[in-house]
Scaffold this motif. Structure first.
Motif, PDB file in Angstrom:
ATOM      1  N   LEU A 241    -143.780  70.583  53.741  1.00  0.00           N
ATOM      2  CA  LEU A 241    -142.862  70.915  52.566  1.00  0.00           C
ATOM      3  C   LEU A 241    -141.454  70.432  52.632  1.00  0.00           C
ATOM      4  O   LEU A 241    -140.889  70.457  51.409  1.00  0.00           O
ATOM      5  N   LEU A 242    -141.051  70.092  53.702  1.00  0.00           N
ATOM      6  CA  LEU A 242    -139.854  69.495  53.901  1.00  0.00           C
ATOM      7  C   LEU A 242    -139.230  68.324  52.907  1.00  0.00           C
ATOM      8  O   LEU A 242    -138.436  68.371  52.309  1.00  0.00           O
ATOM      9  N   PRO A 243    -140.285  67.325  52.539  1.00  0.00           N
ATOM     10  CA  PRO A 243    -139.832  66.418  51.389  1.00  0.00           C
ATOM     11  C   PRO A 243    -139.351  67.057  50.226  1.00  0.00           C
ATOM     12  O   PRO A 243    -138.761  66.472  49.578  1.00  0.00           O
ATOM     13  N   PHE A 244    -139.968  68.234  49.856  1.00  0.00           N
ATOM     14  CA  PHE A 244    -139.557  68.798  48.631  1.00  0.00           C
ATOM     15  C   PHE A 244    -138.168  69.143  48.409  1.00  0.00           C
ATOM     16  O   PHE A 244    -137.719  69.455  47.529  1.00  0.00           O
ATOM     17  N   TRP A 245    -137.445  69.313  49.578  1.00  0.00           N
ATOM     18  CA  TRP A 245    -136.283  69.708  49.821  1.00  0.00           C
ATOM     19  C   TRP A 245    -135.349  68.738  49.821  1.00  0.00           C
ATOM     20  O   TRP A 245    -134.083  68.786  49.917  1.00  0.00           O
ATOM     21  N   SER A 247    -133.848  64.893  48.158  1.00  0.00           N
ATOM     22  CA  SER A 247    -133.988  64.287  46.752  1.00  0.00           C
ATOM     23  C   SER A 247    -135.126  63.167  46.771  1.00  0.00           C
ATOM     24  O   SER A 247    -135.137  62.283  47.843  1.00  0.00           O
ATOM     25  N   LEU A 248    -135.775  62.874  45.747  1.00  0.00           N
ATOM     26  CA  LEU A 248    -136.595  61.816  45.675  1.00  0.00           C
ATOM     27  C   LEU A 248    -135.972  60.312  45.848  1.00  0.00           C
ATOM     28  O   LEU A 248    -136.415  59.534  46.465  1.00  0.00           O
ATOM     29  N   LEU A 249    -134.715  60.358  45.374  1.00  0.00           N
ATOM     30  CA  LEU A 249    -133.973  59.194  45.510  1.00  0.00           C
ATOM     31  C   LEU A 249    -133.458  58.802  46.793  1.00  0.00           C
ATOM     32  O   LEU A 249    -133.635  57.943  47.493  1.00  0.00           O
ATOM     33  N   VAL A 250    -133.198  59.825  47.581  1.00  0.00           N
ATOM     34  CA  VAL A 250    -132.953  59.760  49.156  1.00  0.00           C
ATOM     35  C   VAL A 250    -134.088  59.430  49.895  1.00  0.00           C
ATOM     36  O   VAL A 250    -134.062  58.480  50.545  1.00  0.00           O
ATOM     37  N   ARG A 251    -135.313  60.091  49.468  1.00  0.00           N
ATOM     38  CA  ARG A 251    -136.633  59.599  50.317  1.00  0.00           C
ATOM     39  C   ARG A 251    -136.800  57.898  49.937  1.00  0.00           C
ATOM     40  O   ARG A 251    -137.430  57.365  50.818  1.00  0.00           O
ATOM     41  N   THR A 252    -136.779  57.795  48.692  1.00  0.00           N
ATOM     42  CA  THR A 252    -136.940  56.321  48.554  1.00  0.00           C
ATOM     43  C   THR A 252    -136.061  55.218  49.092  1.00  0.00           C
ATOM     44  O   THR A 252    -136.579  54.426  49.526  1.00  0.00           O
ATOM     45  N   ALA A 293    -143.969  53.903  49.806  1.00  0.00           N
ATOM     46  CA  ALA A 293    -143.264  54.975  49.562  1.00  0.00           C
ATOM     47  C   ALA A 293    -144.023  55.964  48.673  1.00  0.00           C
ATOM     48  O   ALA A 293    -143.725  57.350  48.915  1.00  0.00           O
ATOM     49  N   MET A 294    -144.662  55.820  47.756  1.00  0.00           N
ATOM     50  CA  MET A 294    -145.401  56.772  46.729  1.00  0.00           C
ATOM     51  C   MET A 294    -146.330  57.387  47.542  1.00  0.00           C
ATOM     52  O   MET A 294    -146.730  58.820  47.376  1.00  0.00           O
ATOM     53  N   THR A 295    -147.031  56.793  48.641  1.00  0.00           N
ATOM     54  CA  THR A 295    -147.903  57.795  49.434  1.00  0.00           C
ATOM     55  C   THR A 295    -147.126  59.025  50.072  1.00  0.00           C
ATOM     56  O   THR A 295    -147.687  60.113  50.184  1.00  0.00           O
ATOM     57  N   HIS A 296    -146.080  58.536  50.744  1.00  0.00           N
ATOM     58  CA  HIS A 296    -145.058  59.600  51.388  1.00  0.00           C
ATOM     59  C   HIS A 296    -144.752  60.487  50.526  1.00  0.00           C
ATOM     60  O   HIS A 296    -144.693  61.650  50.948  1.00  0.00           O
ATOM     61  N   ILE A 297    -144.340  60.322  49.432  1.00  0.00           N
ATOM     62  CA  ILE A 297    -143.836  61.079  48.216  1.00  0.00           C
ATOM     63  C   ILE A 297    -145.057  62.142  47.689  1.00  0.00           C
ATOM     64  O   ILE A 297    -144.769  63.292  47.454  1.00  0.00           O
TER      65      ILE A 297
END
Length: 421
Positions: A241-245, A247-252, A293-297
């Motif tokens: 669940l950590l990726p939900f915390w 920002s999408l922009l930061v992950r990308t 990137a989309m697989t990770h998200i």
């Protein structure tokens, strides 16, 4: 005195004397009205922010008022034209009157731009003529033809007549890489302009690929989460669940740092001697970057439904199958896997629908070969009125495709069998 037989034939009544069936019907009607009153705010909210905008988008994709609004007299005159030869004098007279009004209201440029999208160069012809038409007098037909030979172009008048219709399928044809030719027939666009169908197919197969990769990664992760002790599984679930915390922009952006040619992964491979310094892998601003990137998200959206279903499967089922002589793989395939299908199906439909309409990640890491149809829709949304209509047509086609996939999925699997958590 009433006998027992008479009392058995008498209708049942409530305490106030009302027949029991009527009292029950009234009670149920009151409950239904009360339930509707509770959900009415949500229905009103969905109507305002969801249903109405979708209907408005679909209407915009077929509503075509520009020519009738900016060249009303010309549109009316062309309705009587048979399409054979150069239009007669009344059409040119109407065009002259519309140009005079359009110059005064500064709307002639919008009409010219609309036609210019179909016939390059038409805008300059119309604008040049409009600056002189107020000095002319009837008959206008000869003066128009003397001013510019493009006024004798039959294709110009055919397109102008066609675009005078308030309801038009033009933008849906463009969205499928078709158009009207000079004869008014539907024909494929020149190959150099055929980009929309390719983008639709690219969006579909890349979304399917991302969904498949998510299944392969999420299944063992979910199985491990479901079979570990509660203390360990809760800790691992927090990591999922950590990726939900974040920002999408930061992950990308993090994937850009990792995958670029001077990034962490290429530097590590060069340091290990796996690749030469001049042979760095290009993993960003292409399809590879979009898929990774989309697989990770989207991976958590596959893990959570699978985990919620696997957690309810008793481990004793597998032990019983093995004790009866089944091979471990056969026991898993015949006993465990069928029980996980509701979660697997829910994760697949969730990930696929999210992927097919994704915008931010392909825009940042996709480059030219990794963008989706949603990126093209967004680009058209920032353009002219014609581009807005094209964007609405593309979005409507995408919406219909998603609804069809959902319907097909419901027919094959059944939405009532899905378990999202």
């Amino acid at each position: 005195m009433a006998t027992r037989e008479d009392r058995s034939k008498a209708p049942l009544v409530a305490a106030d004397g009302t027949p029991l069936k009527e009292a029950l019907r009234r009670s149920q009607a009151i409950e239904r009205r009360r339930a509707f009153a509770l959900v009415a705010p949500l229905l009103f909210f969905l109507l305002i922010v969801f249903i109405v905008p979708i209907i408005a988008m679909m209407w915009r994709s077929i509503y075509n008022p520009e020519i009738r609004e900016y060249l009303p007299q010309t549109a009316s005159a062309l309705s009587a034209w048979d399409g054979e030869g150069i239009p007669p004098e009344p059409v040119f007279q109407a065009m002259a009157a519309d140009m005079i009004v359009g110059v005064e209201n500064r709307t002639i440029g919008r009409a010219a731009a609309r036609i210019n999208r179909e016939i390059p160069g038409a805008r300059s012809t119309m604008m040049r003529t409009s600056r002189q038409v107020d000095e002319w007098s009837a008959p206008y037909r000869e003066k128009f033809l003397e001013e510019d030979e493009d006024w004798a172009n039959l294709e110009f008048w055919t397109i102008l007549q066609r675009e005078s219709r308030l309801i038009t399928p033009t933008y849906y044809l463009l969205a499928m890489d078709y158009e009207y030719n000079a004869q008014g027939e539907i024909a494929p666009r020149p190959e150099v302009y055929q980009i929309y169908r390719d983008l639709f197919f690219r969006t579909a197969w890349m979304s399917l690929l991302i969904t498949g990769i998510c299944v392969m990664l999420a299944y063992p992760i979910s199985y491990m989460l479901a079979t570990q002790p509660a203390r360990i599984s809760n800790l691992l679930l927090i990591l999922v669940l950590l990726p939900f915390w974040t920002s999408l922009l930061v992950r990308t952006s993090a994937w850009i740092v990792l995958l670029q040619q001077q990034g962490v992964i290429n530097e590590l491979l060069v340091g290990l001697g796996a690749i030469d310094s001049d042979g760095r892998l290009r993993m960003i601003y292409n399809r590879t970057g979009t898929i990774v990137a989309m697989t990770h998200i989207l991976l958590p959206f596959m893990v959570l439904p699978l985990y919620s279903v696997m957690k309810t499967i008793p481990p004793s089922y597998l032990r019983a199958a093995k004790s009866l002589g089944a091979h471990p793989f056969r026991a898993w395939w015949r006993v465990y896997f069928p029980l996980t299908i509701p979660g697997l199906a829910a994760g697949c439909i969730l990930v696929f629908i999210l992927a097919i309409g994704y915008y931010i990640t392909p825009a940042l890491v996709g480059g030219d070969s990794g963008i989706f149809i949603s990126n093209l829709i967004a680009d058209n949304m920032q353009g002219s009125s014609a581009q807005l209509k094209l964007a609405a047509a593309l979005a409507t086609i995408l919406l219909v495709a998603v609804l069809f996939i959902y319907w097909l999925f419901n027919r094959l699997v059944g939405v009532e069998k899905l378990k999202f958590g």
